[in-house]
Design an enzyme around this catalytic site. Sequence first.
Site, short mmCIF file in Angstrom:
data_model
loop_
_atom_site.label_atom_id
_atom_site.label_comp_id
_atom_site.label_asym_id
_atom_site.label_seq_id
_atom_site.Cartn_x
_atom_site.Cartn_y
_atom_site.Cartn_z
N HIS A 1 2.77 -17.42 -46.51
CA HIS A 1 3.68 -18.37 -47.16
C HIS A 1 3.78 -19.65 -46.32
O HIS A 1 3.93 -19.60 -45.10
CB HIS A 1 5.09 -17.79 -47.24
CG HIS A 1 5.30 -16.75 -48.28
ND1 HIS A 1 4.79 -15.48 -48.16
CD2 HIS A 1 5.99 -16.79 -49.46
CE1 HIS A 1 5.16 -14.77 -49.22
NE2 HIS A 1 5.88 -15.54 -50.02
N ASN B 1 0.62 -15.14 -38.66
CA ASN B 1 1.56 -15.04 -39.77
C ASN B 1 2.76 -14.16 -39.42
O ASN B 1 3.92 -14.54 -39.62
CB ASN B 1 0.84 -14.48 -41.00
CG ASN B 1 1.76 -14.32 -42.19
OD1 ASN B 1 2.58 -15.18 -42.49
ND2 ASN B 1 1.64 -13.19 -42.87
#
Length: 364
Positions: free
Chosen positions: A144, A174
């Site tokens: 994201h 991440n």
Amino acid sequence: MARKKRSSVNALTQLFNRNGVKMVLGLVATGSFAFAFGQEKIQQFVSSATPSNSACLDQFYRDVPPYLMKESLNKHSYPLCFNGFNVMYSGVSKTPLWVAEALTPTRLSQKIPREDSFHEETRVNTSHRALLSDYRASGYDRGHMAPNADMPTKVSQFDSFSLANMVPQAPKNNQQVWRELEEATRAIVTKQKLDVYLVTGPVFASKKLKTIGKGVIVPTATYKAVYIPKTGAAGAYYAPNDNSLQVKVVSICYLEEQLSINLFPQLSEEQKRNTYQLPLKATAVKANKPIEYANWDAESQCAEDVENSKLQAMQKQFSRSGGSTTDTAQTKPNAGAVVDANTQDAIVKQLIESLLQYILQLLK
């Protein structure tokens, strides 16, 4: 024969009296609930699936989007307005070039449980679209850029799982480095009660770039530019897209030189050269301790100023409901007024889950 028929009817009547009333009442109640719930949910999704013009521009500092300084970056680009954030998506890299969001104490006071709903972005032409299959067994996470944890509503959370908001991200980058930086920026908002403007995205800084799936380009690094209007604090996180766990804080000018993007067109060059000691973890943020000044970047080449007419034209791109594409042949007027297949799936999923819960309660 008549007696047999009467006895059968009496037996059925008694059976129905014992169990049928509950069943019928349950079905009636469930049907009424389904209708009411369905009407409410569909109305909720339809009304909020298309962000208003002002809501789109609210995600930018002073309502002005970042600006792509190179014409090549505009090729197959899609300005997309989502609930809670905006994206400049590239059909070339099949990733966002930047993602902008405005975090406020009010926004982050509304917390909802995470519900994964990764999906392909139907507003993007098929040939330019990142696919769920592109990421499977790739060795990279669907990272994201506008994080799910920043989203205050079900609709904005669903939007955050669009692949238009994702880049192929190394797992440790991440799950550790980036997660900690996201937590740190939220801590600035919640602990110090400050509005924070963010621009996040990938860096493609190599002549030979790796791809996954059918052409999704893997970035060499990820960045998050930060500006806090009340204090003037500015700077950016820059993390190599690997498992090294490295991250550094740089100036906004440094990033603009790397990206050929004017990240905050409303900031002066002086503001962009000022670099503050942005926290690397949420624990480093103290309620009564402002972020300290770090250094002045005299070496990097800041992005040039952009003409007001060009900025206004970009604002109009994001004030179109539901987003648009610079490939005019693919632009769909009023596309945002239609609930797409992904949103319909989300409505149906929530409707079924709620109905099942309701029926279980009845059976108890």
